[in-house]
Design a protein around this motif. Structure first.
Motif, mmCIF file in Angstrom:
data_model
loop_
_atom_site.group_PDB
_atom_site.id
_atom_site.type_symbol
_atom_site.label_atom_id
_atom_site.label_comp_id
_atom_site.label_asym_id
_atom_site.label_seq_id
_atom_site.Cartn_x
_atom_site.Cartn_y
_atom_site.Cartn_z
ATOM 1 N N ALA A 44 -2.229 5.502 -19.481
ATOM 2 C CA ALA A 44 -2.426 4.851 -18.183
ATOM 3 C C ALA A 44 -3.496 5.580 -17.375
ATOM 4 C CB ALA A 44 -1.110 4.799 -17.414
ATOM 5 N N LEU A 45 -3.519 6.906 -17.441
ATOM 6 C CA LEU A 45 -4.562 7.680 -16.772
ATOM 7 C C LEU A 45 -5.925 7.343 -17.366
ATOM 8 C CD1 LEU A 45 -5.695 9.890 -14.911
ATOM 9 C CD2 LEU A 45 -4.955 11.581 -16.635
ATOM 10 N N GLU A 46 -6.016 7.297 -18.680
ATOM 11 C CA GLU A 46 -7.288 6.966 -19.326
ATOM 12 C C GLU A 46 -7.756 5.563 -18.926
ATOM 13 O OE1 GLU A 46 -7.092 7.678 -23.552
ATOM 14 O OE2 GLU A 46 -6.577 9.796 -23.246
ATOM 15 N N GLN A 47 -6.836 4.625 -18.837
ATOM 16 C CA GLN A 47 -7.203 3.268 -18.410
ATOM 17 C C GLN A 47 -7.725 3.265 -16.974
ATOM 18 O OE1 GLN A 47 -3.660 0.988 -19.170
ATOM 19 N NE2 GLN A 47 -4.149 0.706 -21.338
ATOM 20 N N ALA A 48 -7.099 4.045 -16.102
ATOM 21 C CA ALA A 48 -7.554 4.135 -14.712
ATOM 22 C C ALA A 48 -8.970 4.706 -14.650
ATOM 23 C CB ALA A 48 -6.592 4.993 -13.889
ATOM 24 N N LEU A 49 -9.254 5.690 -15.493
ATOM 25 C CA LEU A 49 -10.585 6.285 -15.522
ATOM 26 C C LEU A 49 -11.609 5.314 -16.099
ATOM 27 C CD1 LEU A 49 -9.614 9.861 -16.754
ATOM 28 C CD2 LEU A 49 -10.177 9.156 -14.414
ATOM 29 N N GLN A 50 -11.207 4.581 -17.144
ATOM 30 C CA GLN A 50 -12.102 3.579 -17.733
ATOM 31 C C GLN A 50 -12.470 2.514 -16.710
ATOM 32 O OE1 GLN A 50 -9.961 2.237 -21.243
ATOM 33 N NE2 GLN A 50 -11.581 3.040 -22.545
ATOM 34 N N GLN A 51 -11.489 2.060 -15.942
ATOM 35 C CA GLN A 51 -11.744 1.036 -14.932
ATOM 36 C C GLN A 51 -12.746 1.513 -13.890
ATOM 37 O OE1 GLN A 51 -7.825 0.085 -13.525
ATOM 38 N NE2 GLN A 51 -7.412 -1.316 -15.227
ATOM 39 N N ARG A 52 -12.803 2.806 -13.659
ATOM 40 C CA ARG A 52 -13.744 3.381 -12.688
ATOM 41 C C ARG A 52 -15.080 3.750 -13.319
ATOM 42 N NH1 ARG A 52 -10.102 7.187 -8.771
ATOM 43 N NH2 ARG A 52 -8.399 5.718 -8.522
ATOM 44 N N GLY A 53 -15.186 3.549 -14.631
ATOM 45 C CA GLY A 53 -16.428 3.862 -15.324
ATOM 46 C C GLY A 53 -16.697 5.352 -15.470
#
Length: 111
Positions: A44-53
Motif C-alpha cells: 500500500a505504501l508503494e502504491q501511494a508512492l507510485q501514485q505520486r510519481g
C-alpha cells in the motif's frame, strides 16, 4: 544519524533531488504484525508512492543494537519533510528518517 553521508549525497545528485526519506509501513505503532499483514501494508505504501510519481530504493531498517527485527523500508527520493511526515503518520509510524540537501540523515519523531 546526524552525520554527513557521502553515498547519500551522491545518490541525491545522481537522482537530481535535494532530499529523501527512509520510511516503512511495517508494524504500525510498534505493534508487531503477521508477515502477510506487513507485506500488504508495504504494498500500500508503494502504491501511494507510485501514485505520486516518486522513485525509491528498497532496503531494511534495523537498529544495530536492538533486538527488534528488521523492517522492509524504502528510501524515497525527492520526498519533502512535510510529505514524509504525512506518509509516516498515514501508515502509523512512530518515526521516519529524513535527509535534506546536506545529506545528514535525521530521525524525525512523529508521535
Amino acid at each position: 544519524m546526524g552525520e554527513f553521508n557521502p553515498a547519500l549525497a551522491a545518490l541525491h545528485a545522481a537522482a537530481g533531488v535535494d532530499c529523501s526519506a527512509f520510511i516503512t509501513a511495517w508494524n504500525p505503532f510498534s505493534s508487531q504484525q503477521e508477515p502477510a499483514r506487513n507485506l500488504s501494508l508495504q504494498q500500500a505504501l508503494e502504491q501511494a508512492l507510485q501514485q505520486r510519481g516518486l522513485r525509491w530504493i528498497g532496503g531494511v531498517g534495523q537498529h544495530p543494537a536492538d533486538a527488534w527485527p528488521g523492517e522492509e523500508s524504502l528510501l524515497v527520493l525527492g520526498l519533502t519533510l512535510d510529505d514524509a511526515r504525512a506518509l509516516g503518520a498515514q501508515f502509523g509510524q512512530n518515526a521516519i528518517v529524513w535527509s535534506g540537501a546536506d545529506a545528514l540523515p535525521q530521525l524525525i519523531l512523529l508521535r
